[in-house]
Scaffold this active site. Structure first.
Site, mmCIF file in Angstrom:
data_model
loop_
_atom_site.group_PDB
_atom_site.id
_atom_site.type_symbol
_atom_site.label_atom_id
_atom_site.label_comp_id
_atom_site.label_asym_id
_atom_site.label_seq_id
_atom_site.Cartn_x
_atom_site.Cartn_y
_atom_site.Cartn_z
ATOM 1 N N VAL A 257 85.295 87.522 1.059
ATOM 2 C CA VAL A 257 84.592 86.893 2.103
ATOM 3 C C VAL A 257 83.501 87.496 2.764
ATOM 4 O O VAL A 257 83.493 88.792 2.912
ATOM 5 C CB VAL A 257 85.788 86.743 3.330
ATOM 6 C CG1 VAL A 257 85.276 85.728 4.495
ATOM 7 C CG2 VAL A 257 87.222 86.038 2.839
ATOM 8 N N CYS A 258 82.335 86.979 2.877
ATOM 9 C CA CYS A 258 81.056 87.488 3.431
ATOM 10 C C CYS A 258 80.689 88.553 2.509
ATOM 11 O O CYS A 258 80.736 88.624 1.378
ATOM 12 C CB CYS A 258 81.432 87.603 4.918
ATOM 13 S SG CYS A 258 80.100 87.687 5.967
ATOM 14 N N THR A 259 80.331 89.554 3.202
ATOM 15 C CA THR A 259 79.800 90.833 2.563
ATOM 16 C C THR A 259 80.750 91.669 2.007
ATOM 17 O O THR A 259 80.676 92.655 1.343
ATOM 18 C CB THR A 259 78.895 91.685 3.436
ATOM 19 O OG1 THR A 259 79.925 91.912 4.754
ATOM 20 C CG2 THR A 259 77.760 90.729 4.219
ATOM 21 N N THR B 181 77.638 85.362 -1.299
ATOM 22 C CA THR B 181 77.661 86.264 0.077
ATOM 23 C C THR B 181 77.147 85.521 1.097
ATOM 24 O O THR B 181 76.618 84.313 0.960
ATOM 25 C CB THR B 181 77.336 87.641 -0.262
ATOM 26 O OG1 THR B 181 78.140 88.194 1.030
ATOM 27 C CG2 THR B 181 75.891 87.895 -0.129
#
Length: 321
Positions: free
Chosen positions: A106-108, A126
């Site tokens: 998730v995300c970074t 990302t």
């Protein structure tokens, strides 16, 4: 014989983004309540000690990563703690990541997976603000900055924060069924489900919000009435400006022309209706302001490379086309 629960292991570290953890956690936990025995949730940090999130919240893990059993799904969240990855955490991912059935970020969190070599040769995404960094630091990764999540075989990466919920809902639908995922989404009061190829920016986010109230009101009107007359002349009347002045001011304040803004709003509306309802393609075209199915078809082919009927087939194989 009933299938054993899928163990979902969430990796915790200092300065993790709390919503990257709790969003997917709520989705899988909700699915477990609806379908007992479907999931077993575990959280773990390197040493088993509590971690402090980037917002100051303290999370207490269930155990240390070294003591964690092999999970079915290994989920790596993002946050400030991924900017300078802990070498020990990267090594743990490098050792354990290849053996899991499903690898999710998730995300970074994608930066951690990439640092461990787990995204080499794969497509990934990302958070939009870190796509350039991911591509620059890990040239073996094919970075796709547009989608909210990307699936490449057993590896799934998402754009961040709420898109982690979208991805988790998609995984629940894949593991169990659409009705379970839909019920979880309703309980969380979120859409089921934004498709992975939906852009990270909606029309409203991709364009700047106009500073002047008449233009902001026009933006709201376009979003709420995609089937209305949205020509420059009609919108200029709503803004109480001449067509020429309106077009110039709208472009200057939003960074896009009125026509392009309208096109994107209509496309988003049509996609959402195709995904979430059983309305016919003709009804969708009319409600989205295209007028005819052929006009909507041309718009879909130009923007998405697929026709509306084929787009719908991904979500509802038996609904009208």
């Amino acid at each position: 014989m009933p299938q054993p629960p899928r163990t979902v292991l969430l990796v915790l570290f200092d300065h993790v983004q709390s919503l990257d953890v709790t969003g997917p956690l709520e989705v899988f936990t909700g699915a477990e309540r609806l379908a007992p025995g479907s999931y077993r949730m575990r959280t773990a940090s390197l040493d088993g000690r509590p971690v402090r999130t980037s917002s100051g919240l303290t999370l207490v893990p269930d155990l240390a990563l070294g003591a964690a059993p092999d999970p079915h799904t290994l989920l790596v969240p993002g946050g400030e703690g991924t900017r300078r990855p802990d070498p020990a955490l990267v090594e743990w991912l490098r050792a354990r990541g290849p053996g899991v059935a499903r690898l999710v970020s998730v995300c970074t969190g994608a930066l951690l997976l990439a640092a461990a070599g787990l995204l080499d040769g794969r497509r990934a995404t990302t958070h939009w603000a870190y796509c350039d960094r991911l591509a620059r630091e890990h040239p073996a990764v094919t970075v796709e900055p547009e989608p909210i999540y990307v699936r490449d075989a057993h590896v799934a990466t998402s754009a961040g924060v709420t898109s982690g919920i979208d991805l988790a809902l998609a995984l629940v639908e894949e593991d169990l069924d659409r009705e379970t995922a839909l019920t979880v989404a309703r309980h969380l009061v979120v859409f089921l489900r934004r498709p992975g190829n939906q852009a990270q920016f909606s029309a409203q986010l991709a364009a700047q919000t106009a500073s002047r109230e008449p233009l902001r009101e026009v933006q709201r009107w376009i979003t709420e009435h995609p089937d209305a007359d949205l020509s420059v002349d009609a919108l200029a009347v709503r803004a109480r400006l001449s067509p020429r002045h309106f077009a110039r001011a709208f472009t200057a304040e939003t960074g896009t022309t009125p026509g392009r803004y309208v096109d994107r709003v209509r496309l988003e509306h049509a996609r959402r209706v195709l995904e979430d309802t059983s309305a016919s393609v003709e009804e969708v075209a009319r409600a989205s302001g295209y007028g005819t199915p052929e006009a909507m078809r041309r718009a879909f082919l130009k923007a998405l490379g697929t026709a509306p009927a084929e787009y719908r087939r991904r979500f509802h194989p038996v609904l009208p086309r």
